[in-house]
Design an enzyme around this catalytic site. Structure first.
Site, PDB file in Angstrom:
ATOM      1  N   PRO A  90       2.715   3.370  -7.283  1.00 35.70           N
ATOM      2  CA  PRO A  90       3.606   4.515  -7.029  1.00 35.70           C
ATOM      3  C   PRO A  90       3.094   5.820  -7.644  1.00 35.70           C
ATOM      4  O   PRO A  90       3.617   6.890  -7.331  1.00 35.70           O
ATOM      5  CB  PRO A  90       4.929   4.090  -7.685  1.00 35.70           C
ATOM      6  N   ARG A 155      -5.519  -0.543  13.344  1.00 39.21           N
ATOM      7  CA  ARG A 155      -5.085   0.044  14.628  1.00 39.21           C
ATOM      8  C   ARG A 155      -5.949   1.216  15.050  1.00 39.21           C
ATOM      9  O   ARG A 155      -5.970   1.580  16.221  1.00 39.21           O
ATOM     10  CB  ARG A 155      -3.644   0.558  14.538  1.00 39.21           C
ATOM     11  N   ASP A 170       0.527   6.371  19.543  1.00 40.22           N
ATOM     12  CA  ASP A 170       1.429   6.057  18.437  1.00 40.22           C
ATOM     13  C   ASP A 170       2.217   7.277  17.987  1.00 40.22           C
ATOM     14  O   ASP A 170       1.716   8.391  17.998  1.00 40.22           O
ATOM     15  CB  ASP A 170       0.643   5.538  17.227  1.00 40.22           C
TER      16      ASP A 170
HETATM   17  N1  4GX Z   1       2.795   1.976  -3.250  1.00 37.93           N
HETATM   18  N2  4GX Z   1       3.675  -1.197  -6.514  1.00 37.93           N
HETATM   19  C1  4GX Z   1       1.679  -2.102  -7.698  1.00 37.93           C
HETATM   20  C2  4GX Z   1       1.994  -3.410  -9.775  1.00 37.93           C
HETATM   21  C3  4GX Z   1       1.850  -2.458 -10.853  1.00 37.93           C
HETATM   22  C4  4GX Z   1       2.914  -2.241 -11.712  1.00 37.93           C
HETATM   23  C5  4GX Z   1       2.785  -1.280 -12.662  1.00 37.93           C
HETATM   24  C6  4GX Z   1       0.617  -0.869 -11.907  1.00 37.93           C
HETATM   25  C7  4GX Z   1       1.635  -0.588 -12.756  1.00 37.93           C
HETATM   26  C8  4GX Z   1       3.399   0.492  -4.727  1.00 37.93           C
HETATM   27  C9  4GX Z   1       3.818   1.626  -3.988  1.00 37.93           C
HETATM   28  C10 4GX Z   1       4.212  -0.232  -5.710  1.00 37.93           C
HETATM   29  C11 4GX Z   1       4.519  -1.740  -7.570  1.00 37.93           C
HETATM   30  C12 4GX Z   1       2.356  -1.780  -6.381  1.00 37.93           C
HETATM   31  C13 4GX Z   1       3.753  -1.995  -8.820  1.00 37.93           C
HETATM   32  N3  4GX Z   1       0.709  -1.794 -10.970  1.00 37.93           N
HETATM   33  N4  4GX Z   1       2.151   0.240  -4.369  1.00 37.93           N
HETATM   34  N5  4GX Z   1       2.589  -2.809  -8.562  1.00 37.93           N
HETATM   35  N6  4GX Z   1       4.983   2.254  -4.035  1.00 37.93           N
HETATM   36  O1  4GX Z   1       5.376   0.042  -5.837  1.00 37.93           O
HETATM   37  O2  4GX Z   1       1.773   1.141  -3.473  1.00 37.93           O
END
Ligand code: 4GX
Length: 247
Positions: A90, A155, A170
């Site tokens: 995130p 895609r 799309d």
């Molecule tokens: N867009 N996540 C990664 C594991 C994590 C936790 C804490 C690092 C620190 C997400 C998103 C997402 C949740 C993937 C935490 N890594 N990934 N994950 N939004 O929420 O890509």
């Protein structure tokens, strides 16, 4: 295009990617997929991949060494050079159609799917070229994010979609939302199919679809229109739509 995914749940990635459009693309050899489990690179008795966070607090942090060894093995495998390593979190850049379009020209993408509360920041700084995010919400692991990236990029690869379903058609290819779609029956208890779609006037149908796409984008996602130049025809169609809405 070759994808490598580093994940503690490799079957989740290879399993889901085996279905539908991505499955066909892999079958046809248009897309390659390898999954690397950091657990295979943990060499202690318990195959430890996580540890307690320095500074304290809840949850566990992924150790950098099994991740780094997995990435290095992926890079050494018999696949194209020039891999870009992307960590999904995130904290990353927001994934958009434009970002994926750009990434689709790269021969190889190594996607890091994290679990637990986080991964050692030194791995991100040292081994990752970029950090991407699905959006401002939290999921339980990076696997679903990696699968979304693989699906959306596949895609865009020539030959993956048939002519009929072409990625050019799309929603978002054009920076606009999609127009409404209808199939039989023509009349029903839920309402009738718009007249214009029933006749064979292809120019009129094209204009109607463009007008609906513009109108919906204006109503639901005005931010998308602000970023975009409209042609004279599109401008006129959107004005028509707006006049009909206020009536
Ligand atoms: N867009 N996540 C990664 C594991 C994590 C936790 C804490 C690092 C620190 C997400 C998103 C997402 C949740 C993937 C935490 N890594 N990934 N994950 N939004 O929420 O890509």
């Amino acid at each position: 295009m070759h994808f490598d995914v580093v994940s503690l749940f490799p079957e989740m990635v290879s399993g889901a990617a085996g279905y539908g459009v991505t499955g066909k693309a892999i079958e046809k050899g248009l897309v390659g997929l390898s999954v690397w489990n950091p657990r295979d690179y943990a060499h202690d008795r318990h195959k430890t991949v996580d540890d307690r966070p320095y500074g304290g607090g809840p949850g566990m942090v992924m150790k950098y060494q099994p991740l780094l060894d997995a990435v290095n093995d992926a890079k050494r495998s018999q696949q194209p050079d020039g891999a870009k390593v992307v960590y999904l979190s995130p904290q990353g850049r927001l994934i958009t159609q434009a970002l994926l379009q750009d990434a689709s020209t790269s021969p190889r993408l190594i996607l890091i799917a994290g679990r637990y509360e986080g991964i050692d920041e030194r791995f991100i700084e040292h081994a990752c070229d970029d950090e991407w995010s699905l959006g401002d919400y939290v999921i339980s692991g990076g696997e679903l994010a990696a699968l979304i990236v693989i699906d959306a990029i596949s895609r865009l690869i020539p030959g993956v979609l048939g002519d009929e379903e072409s990625a050019k058609q799309d929603s978002h290819a054009d920076g606009l939302l999609d127009c409404p779609h209808y199939t039989r029956p023509e009349r029903s208890e839920l309402g009738n199919v718009p007249e214009v779609l029933l006749g064979g006037n292809h120019a009129a149908i094209r204009r109607w679809r463009m007008k609906q796409a513009l109108g919906r984008t204006w109503v639901r996602r005005p931010d998308l229109l602000e970023k975009r130049e409209l042609s004279a025809e599109q401008d006129a169609l959107l004005k028509e739509f707006r006049n009909e809405v206020v009536k």
